[in-house]
Each structure stands twice: as C-alpha cells, then as structure tokens.
Write an enzyme that holds these catalytic residues in place. Structure first.
Site, PDB file in Angstrom:
ATOM      1  N   GLU A 172       0.844  -1.204   0.000  1.00 23.48           N
ATOM      2  CA  GLU A 172       0.000   0.000   0.000  1.00 23.48           C
ATOM      3  C   GLU A 172       0.883   1.260   0.000  1.00 23.48           C
ATOM      4  OE1 GLU A 172      -2.637  -0.085   3.338  1.00 23.48           O
ATOM      5  OE2 GLU A 172      -3.875   1.560   2.597  1.00 23.48           O
ATOM      6  N   GLY A 201      -8.617   5.305   7.201  1.00 24.54           N
ATOM      7  CA  GLY A 201      -9.417   5.190   8.398  1.00 24.54           C
ATOM      8  C   GLY A 201      -8.788   4.224   9.399  1.00 24.54           C
ATOM      9  N   THR A 204      -2.034   3.925   8.302  1.00 25.10           N
ATOM     10  CA  THR A 204      -1.362   5.069   7.688  1.00 25.10           C
ATOM     11  C   THR A 204       0.016   4.632   7.190  1.00 25.10           C
ATOM     12  OG1 THR A 204      -0.818   7.405   7.980  1.00 25.10           O
ATOM     13  CG2 THR A 204      -0.352   5.992   9.850  1.00 25.10           C
ATOM     14  N   GLN A 205       0.450   5.206   6.073  1.00 20.38           N
ATOM     15  CA  GLN A 205       1.714   4.807   5.451  1.00 20.38           C
ATOM     16  C   GLN A 205       2.643   5.998   5.248  1.00 20.38           C
ATOM     17  OE1 GLN A 205      -1.029   2.206   5.434  1.00 20.38           O
ATOM     18  NE2 GLN A 205      -1.405   3.572   3.748  1.00 20.38           N
TER      19      GLN A 205
HETATM   20  N1  LIG Z   1     -14.676  13.879   2.565  1.00 21.65           N
HETATM   21  C1  LIG Z   1     -14.218  13.047   3.482  1.00 21.65           C
HETATM   22  C2  LIG Z   1     -14.083  11.670   3.175  1.00 21.65           C
HETATM   23  C3  LIG Z   1     -13.583  10.837   4.167  1.00 21.65           C
HETATM   24  N2  LIG Z   1     -13.247  11.344   5.392  1.00 21.65           N
HETATM   25  C4  LIG Z   1     -12.682  10.487   6.415  1.00 21.65           C
HETATM   26  O1  LIG Z   1     -11.419  10.037   5.980  1.00 21.65           O
HETATM   27  C5  LIG Z   1     -11.174   8.749   6.534  1.00 21.65           C
HETATM   28  C6  LIG Z   1     -10.965   7.718   5.489  1.00 21.65           C
HETATM   29  O2  LIG Z   1     -10.053   8.072   4.594  1.00 21.65           O
HETATM   30  P1  LIG Z   1      -9.796   7.090   3.386  1.00 21.65           P
HETATM   31  O3  LIG Z   1      -8.503   7.473   2.839  1.00 21.65           O
HETATM   32  O4  LIG Z   1     -10.959   7.022   2.497  1.00 21.65           O
HETATM   33  O5  LIG Z   1      -9.651   5.692   4.209  1.00 21.65           O
HETATM   34  P2  LIG Z   1      -9.892   4.200   3.767  1.00 21.65           P
HETATM   35  O6  LIG Z   1      -9.227   4.011   2.460  1.00 21.65           O
HETATM   36  O7  LIG Z   1     -11.321   3.858   3.820  1.00 21.65           O
HETATM   37  O8  LIG Z   1      -9.149   3.418   4.926  1.00 21.65           O
HETATM   38  P3  LIG Z   1      -7.798   2.520   4.909  1.00 21.65           P
HETATM   39  O9  LIG Z   1      -6.899   3.135   3.891  1.00 21.65           O
HETATM   40  O10 LIG Z   1      -7.261   2.633   6.291  1.00 21.65           O
HETATM   41  O11 LIG Z   1      -8.236   1.143   4.574  1.00 21.65           O
HETATM   42  C7  LIG Z   1     -12.402   8.328   7.280  1.00 21.65           C
HETATM   43  O12 LIG Z   1     -12.147   8.583   8.629  1.00 21.65           O
HETATM   44  C8  LIG Z   1     -13.474   9.222   6.746  1.00 21.65           C
HETATM   45  O13 LIG Z   1     -14.432   9.488   7.725  1.00 21.65           O
HETATM   46  C9  LIG Z   1     -13.355  12.691   5.644  1.00 21.65           C
HETATM   47  O14 LIG Z   1     -13.011  13.124   6.746  1.00 21.65           O
HETATM   48  N3  LIG Z   1     -13.843  13.525   4.693  1.00 21.65           N
HETATM   49 CA   LIG Z   2      -6.990   4.014   1.853  1.00 21.75          CA
END
Ligand SMILES: Nc1ccn([C@@H]2O[C@H](COP(=O)(O)OP(=O)(O)OP(=O)(O)O)[C@@H](O)[C@H]2O)c(=O)n1
Ligand SMILES: [Ca+2]
Length: 493
Positions: A172, A201, A204-205
């Site tokens: 990732e 969510g 983190t990387q």
């Molecule tokens: N307009 C947005 C869209 C998403 N979020 C928040 O951003 C986080 C998710 O970011 P994202 O990069 O989409 O995470 P995922 O890919 O779902 O998670 P992971 O990479 O850890 O699997 C979540 O807390 C979500 O509530 C936000 O604050 N505002």
């Molecule tokens: Ca992600």
C-alpha cells in the site's frame, strides 16, 4: 511570334514534367515515411479498473491510456471515479453477500463508461486494505466470506477479472509512492522523487527515498524504474488510521471506568451518548471494557487543542527503540528528507480546515482557534454541507495529523514546508490504486523506453517543409542557373 512560341513550348513542358515528377516523389516519400512510422490516425485507448476496498469505503477507478504509449511515464490517467454507497466491505462481516452487491452500482457505471467492445480486454482488480486486514485478524472466516462475495460479483462482470485480495501495508505504501511519482513524471529524472504520506481510516503509510542506508530490511524496498535505481523506506502503521486512533484515544480516556467523558478533541457544547462496544470492539484496542454492566457513556467536548494534543500523544509509544532512530512504537525510521505529498484523509481534513500551505506555527494557531469554536457555531457554519459525524471529528483529526507528522514522523518547522497536501495530480487521484495497476499490468519498465526524437506530427511537418524547400530550390535553380538537368534533350536544342 509563332516561331518563338514553338521554341518555348518544349522547354516549358519539360519544366512542368520536372516539377510534377518532383512533387509526386515528395508525396510518395511522405506517404512512405508515414507508413514506416506506422502511426494510426486515431489513438487507440486501453482501460483498466481498480477497486479500492478501504476500511471506511470502497471506490472504483477507471484508468485509460493510449495503447501504443503504455510504457511511457505519466501516460495512464484516471478516466472516472465512482464512490460505492455505504461503508467499506469489512463492515459486511455478518452479511457477506452484501459486500459483493454493494459494488454493483459502480460496476454498472463502469460498463457505461467503457466502450462495450473493450469490456473483455479490460482488467479489473480489487485490493482491500486495513479494514480487511483487521477483520482477517479478528474473524478470518468472515473475512474469507467477504472476499468470496466480491470475487463472485466481479467474476460475473463482462470485464477481465484479475483477482480480489488483501494487499499488505508495505504494498500500500510503495504503490502510493509509485503513483505520485509516476503522475509527477519524476522517475528517471535528476530532481529526485517525492515521498508519499497516506492516511486512511484504519492504517497510515509513510514512504520516501532516504539519504541514509536503511537499517531494517522490513522497511526497505528496491525498485529499478525507467533506468534509475531506488531504495525506498516504507512503513504502514496498522491501527493508526484516523478512525482507529479515535478509538484508541477514547479507550485511554475511558480507562478509569467512568461513564462521562470530557474530551478536549471535541468542541465545547458537543454531547453525545455512545456505546462502549463502538470503542472496544476492534483488535486495535487491546483492553476490554472492564464493567460490562454499562453499555453507554456520554461523550462531551471541551475544545482544547493543547490538551487534545497531549491526549493523542498517549496513543504513541516513544520510549522503546532498538534501532539508531525510530518514529514510534519501536519502528525504525530514518530522518525525513525531500518533498512529500500527503493525500487521502490528510487532504480531506486539512483541506476542510483550510490548513494547507501554512507554516507549522500558523497551522497550530489556526487549529487551536477552530477547536475552541463552540459546537453550535460549527454546526451553523458548516452543518448544511457536511455530515454531523464528520464535522464533529475535524478538531480531533487535525490534531492527530499534526501530532503524527511532528511527534510521530519527526517533521520540524523547517521540513513541514516540504509537505504538500494533495488530492489529485493532473486529474488523477493520489493513492495506491494507480501504482497497483501499473505494476500488475507491467506498465512500469525497468529501463527508460526509447522515445522518438520528434513527435509524429512534427516529423510530417518537417518533411513537408523540406519538400517545399526543395521545390523552391529547383525553381530558383532553373530560373537563374539554366535549364534543369531533367529537361528533355529537345529543350537544349
Ligand atoms: N470527505 C471526506 C471523506 C472521508 N473522510 C474520512 O477520511 C477517513 C478515510 O479516509 P480514506 O482514505 O478514504 O480511508 P480508507 O481508504 O477507507 O481506509 P484505509 O486506507 O485505512 O483502509 C475516514 O475517517 C473518513 O471518515 C473525511 O473526513 N472527509
Ligand atoms: Ca486508503
């Protein structure tokens, strides 16, 4: 007069013949060159689909690229983005068939966006990240069922299904780094690459090219791309995505067993009844709810940035480190160096808070002001356009981002300026999906591809000008230096 005309006629027709022969030769040369170059008049496009099954949501990306340029850096571009409705696939642990079904709407959209003649040759990949990694830890049977469900759905589409799998944190991080540098066309250039910071969510990387040898093999990846060698430092912190860190922070504050929580990371006036299980029901939180006679607690905000920062610092362990230097939790990390692109939730949060492009000091001051703003005022200002749950968490999320970057990764006032919060580069989203597809379709060559010295259009124009130039030369030569050598012998008489 009649005699003169008779004398001129053969000479004139000889000249015309000569010009005609030359013109025909020029046209034949042009056509021949175009054929040898073998360029189709219309660009042929290829497509690829990647589904990013994140912990909080799934998104479908369609990429496109000109077929004959697939090995050149920067040629693949995002054509379409479709957010899947509802939560991430890991939330279907108890209703696995729902996971595959949830993807249908975006699949239908992809069918409409891509020419049906290309469906069969369009690869589709699904990569799941931290949400599925956690489910695999907590309940492997359910995780397998969820994966089977999405595989089942994707294999029934007209596209060329290439697999649905959980990618590792290392992949990732590395693919996110490849994406930003591919889109920025940084590979094979002397200026160097850009580091990648991804905040999700659940994980983190951090990924960058270090200027020091990398001490731990687990954090090191070697690439040869477009003729250059890269040794990349990468680490993925599972449980340090912003939703899981919120749970960790709440857990620390709830340890005394109280049912009223005064939280400095939420706005003054915020008050919500929440369930203990929402905090404790994750493999990231190691303690269990001590008193299971109580189901709920009241979550109140006090809106204090400094106290929020110290509360968040408690979820990091800075004390143990067996390498020469660490970020946190005993993880080796060389000092950050070079420029960084921070994307995903880094961008969502900092963009919402209007905190991109400021010094670290100003960022802190402005965030402190934001956190101090009463909840009623925040709702009045933004309530119409942002969901209440998201809105309530921005003070916490902003503070977590600052703490992670400054205390976790050791960015300073100086190196903070090297971070850019980015959403897209040249219209394509920053994230791991593009790098993942480039890798699986073998579109990132180890050596720089041979690029033509000139574009096809430029080449044709050059030939055209050369032909006209030769024609003019021939004409002038004939006018001023005598009859052309290609004139008929009759002319000379
Ligand atoms: N307009 C947005 C869209 C998403 N979020 C928040 O951003 C986080 C998710 O970011 P994202 O990069 O989409 O995470 P995922 O890919 O779902 O998670 P992971 O990479 O850890 O699997 C979540 O807390 C979500 O509530 C936000 O604050 N505002
Ligand atoms: Ca992600």
């Amino acid at each position: 007069m009649a005699e003169q005309r008779e004398m001129k006629a053969p000479w004139h027709s000889g000249k015309m013949l000569c010009v005609a022969i030359f013109f025909i030769a020029a046209v034949i040369t042009l056509v021949a060159i175009s054929v040898v170059q073998n360029k189709p008049i219309q660009q042929k496009y290829k497509y690829g689909i990647v589904l990013d099954a994140g912990s909080s949501h799934t998104a479908l990306y369609i990429y496109e690229w000109p077929a004959e340029k697939e090995n050149n850096t920067g040629m693949v571009r995002q054509r379409h983005y479709c957010p899947v409705k509802g939560k991430g696939i890991s939330s279907y642990a108890h209703n696995s068939s729902g996971a595959g079904l949830s993807l249908m709407h975006c699949i239908e959209e992809a069918k409409r966006k891509i020419d049906p003649a290309k469906h069969k040759e369009t690869p589709v990949y699904l990569g799941a990240t931290a949400g599925m990694r956690l489910l695999m830890e907590q309940d492997p049977k359910s995780a397998e069922k969820v994966l089977s469900s999405v595989k089942d759905t994707l294999s029934k589409t007209p596209f060329d299904f290439q697999g649905a799998r959980i990618i590792t944190g290392q992949q990732e991080g590395a693919f996110g780094w490849i994406t930003v540098n591919y889109l920025g066309e940084n590979f094979g250039k002397a200026a160097g690459t850009m580091g990648a910071l991804d905040l999700g969510g659940a994980s983190t990387q951090i990924t960058f090219v270090s200027n020091q040898p990398i001490e731990s093999p687990d954090n090191s990846m070697d690439f040869r791309l477009y003729g250059s060698d890269y040794q990349v430092y990468t680490h993925s912190f599972l449980c340090y995505g912003k939703d899981q860190v919120l749970k960790l922070a709440l857990e620390k504050q709830l340890q005394s067993g109280e049912t009223l929580l005064q939280d400095p990371c939420f706005h003054q006036g915020y008050s919500q009844d929440k369930q203990f299980k929402d905090v404790f029901d994750t493999p990231c939180v190691k303690t269990i709810n001590k008193d299971d006679s109580k189901e709920n607690f009241t979550h109140n905000g006090t809106g204090d940035f400094a106290q929020c920062q110290s509360s968040i610092q408690k979820v990091f362990n800075f004390s143990q480190c067996t390498s020469s230097r660490c970020s946190f939790n005993g993880v080796y990390q060389p000092p950050v160096v070079g420029t960084f692109g921070a994307f995903s939730a880094y961008y969502f949060v900092m963009n919402f808070l209007n905190l991109t492009g400021q010094s670290l000091e100003d960022t802190k001051r402005n965030l402190a002001d934001y956190c101090k703003t009463p909840w009623n005022e925040i709702k009045q200002r933004y309530g119409e356009r942002v969901k209440e749950k998201y809105l309530s968490e921005y003070c916490f999320s902003g503070t977590y981002i600052l703490t992670l970057l400054e205390n976790g990764y050791n960015f300073t006032e100086d190196t903070w300026r090297d971070i850019t919060f980015i959403d897209k580069i040249e219209g394509s989203s920053a994230g791991w999906t593009l790098g993942y597809m480039l890798n699986l379709t073998n579109m990132i060559p180890a050596e720089a591809p041979d690029t033509p010295l000139m574009t096809h259009g430029g080449f044709v124009i050059l030939i055209l000008f050369l032909s006209i130039f030769l024609l003019v030369l021939l004409f002038l030569g004939h006018r001023f230096l005598g009859r052309p050598s290609c004139s008929s012998p009759k002319d000379i008489v």
